[in-house]
Scaffold this motif. Structure first.
Motif, mmCIF file in Angstrom:
data_model
loop_
_atom_site.group_PDB
_atom_site.id
_atom_site.type_symbol
_atom_site.label_atom_id
_atom_site.label_comp_id
_atom_site.label_asym_id
_atom_site.label_seq_id
_atom_site.Cartn_x
_atom_site.Cartn_y
_atom_site.Cartn_z
ATOM 1 N N CYS A 1 53.603 14.936 67.919
ATOM 2 C CA CYS A 1 54.600 14.837 68.983
ATOM 3 C C CYS A 1 55.441 16.104 69.147
ATOM 4 O O CYS A 1 55.704 16.505 70.281
ATOM 5 C CB CYS A 1 55.480 13.612 68.766
ATOM 6 S SG CYS A 1 54.736 12.102 69.393
ATOM 7 N N PRO A 2 55.864 16.782 68.070
ATOM 8 C CA PRO A 2 56.621 18.027 68.291
ATOM 9 C C PRO A 2 55.822 19.078 69.060
ATOM 10 O O PRO A 2 56.368 19.770 69.921
ATOM 11 C CB PRO A 2 56.939 18.499 66.866
ATOM 12 C CG PRO A 2 56.962 17.247 66.064
ATOM 13 C CD PRO A 2 55.867 16.391 66.666
ATOM 14 N N ALA A 3 54.534 19.198 68.781
ATOM 15 C CA ALA A 3 53.712 20.164 69.525
ATOM 16 C C ALA A 3 53.512 19.719 70.964
ATOM 17 O O ALA A 3 53.509 20.544 71.878
ATOM 18 C CB ALA A 3 52.367 20.350 68.826
ATOM 19 N N ALA B 1 61.620 14.718 67.429
ATOM 20 C CA ALA B 1 62.124 13.919 66.319
ATOM 21 C C ALA B 1 61.085 12.931 65.791
ATOM 22 O O ALA B 1 61.150 12.519 64.637
ATOM 23 C CB ALA B 1 63.384 13.162 66.747
ATOM 24 N N ALA B 2 60.116 12.577 66.615
ATOM 25 C CA ALA B 2 59.120 11.574 66.218
ATOM 26 C C ALA B 2 58.176 12.068 65.126
ATOM 27 O O ALA B 2 57.625 11.277 64.373
ATOM 28 C CB ALA B 2 58.325 11.109 67.437
ATOM 29 N N GLY B 3 57.972 13.368 65.060
ATOM 30 C CA GLY B 3 57.138 13.908 63.987
ATOM 31 C C GLY B 3 55.653 13.837 64.286
ATOM 32 O O GLY B 3 55.222 13.601 65.405
ATOM 33 N N VAL B 4 54.882 14.043 63.229
ATOM 34 C CA VAL B 4 53.421 14.107 63.321
ATOM 35 C C VAL B 4 52.816 12.862 62.674
ATOM 36 O O VAL B 4 53.118 12.541 61.528
ATOM 37 C CB VAL B 4 52.888 15.372 62.609
ATOM 38 C CG1 VAL B 4 51.362 15.423 62.673
ATOM 39 C CG2 VAL B 4 53.486 16.623 63.224
ATOM 40 N N GLY B 5 51.950 12.189 63.420
ATOM 41 C CA GLY B 5 51.210 11.053 62.880
ATOM 42 C C GLY B 5 52.040 9.834 62.552
ATOM 43 O O GLY B 5 51.637 8.997 61.758
ATOM 44 N N CYS C 1 55.803 8.287 67.014
ATOM 45 C CA CYS C 1 55.114 9.201 67.932
ATOM 46 C C CYS C 1 54.159 8.409 68.829
ATOM 47 O O CYS C 1 54.163 8.575 70.049
ATOM 48 C CB CYS C 1 54.370 10.272 67.137
ATOM 49 S SG CYS C 1 53.449 11.447 68.145
ATOM 50 N N THR C 2 53.375 7.561 68.223
ATOM 51 C CA THR C 2 52.420 6.745 68.974
ATOM 52 C C THR C 2 53.140 5.882 70.005
ATOM 53 O O THR C 2 52.737 5.812 71.165
ATOM 54 C CB THR C 2 51.602 5.859 68.019
ATOM 55 O OG1 THR C 2 50.949 6.697 67.063
ATOM 56 C CG2 THR C 2 50.578 5.026 68.756
#
Length: 146
Positions: free
Chosen positions: A30-32, A85-89, A93-94
């Motif tokens: 999500c950050p990307a 803020a949601a991060g990766v994986g 994020c989903t």
């Protein structure tokens, strides 16, 4: 063969790219994804193309002194903050990507109906605010480059 994917399937879905083009092995980043999201649905009002963009540019809600353009860009800023803020994986994020897709469909369904757009954007604004209250601080740009 291992495919390297930086952004994940959610980014492909967010841009309407065929899912067959994206590998499903990578976690959603999500950050990307936030770095690739436009700043607004109607980034400029000099040449609005769609009924939605025209309504954002020209519709003035009652008791407002301006059109929906500022609300549009403010909402996208909040969405980008939430993505960072949601991060990766993460499940956050989903959920965020899925809820944005639903929001965008509702917004597009409004067409040029300014009241519908205002109501849909307002509901999304409240949803993002609620998410923000439960998230960590957004990642800084330097953290994304590591």
């Amino acid at each position: 063969m291992i495919r390297r994917i930086l952004l994940g399937i959610g980014f492909c879905a967010a841009l309407g790219v065929s899912l067959s083009v994206c590998a499903v092995e990578a976690p959603l980043n999500c950050p990307a994804i936030a770095t690739k999201i436009p700043d607004a649905f109607a980034p400029t009002c000099s040449h609005p193309q769609t009924p939605l963009q025209k309504a954002i540019c020209y519709y003035k809600p009652k008791h407002w002194t301006d059109n929906l353009l500022l609300f549009d860009s403010s909402l996208m800023h909040s969405y980008k903050q939430a993505l960072r803020a949601a991060g990766v994986g993460t499940p956050e994020c989903t959920h965020l990507l899925a809820s944005q897709k639903i929001f965008e469909r509702k917004l597009e369904a409004c067409g040029s109906d300014g009241d519908c757009i205002l109501e849909t954007m307002t509901k999304r604004s409240f949803a993002l605010r609620d998410l923000e209250e439960h998230q960590q601080a957004p990642l800084e740009a330097a953290a994304l480059q590591r």
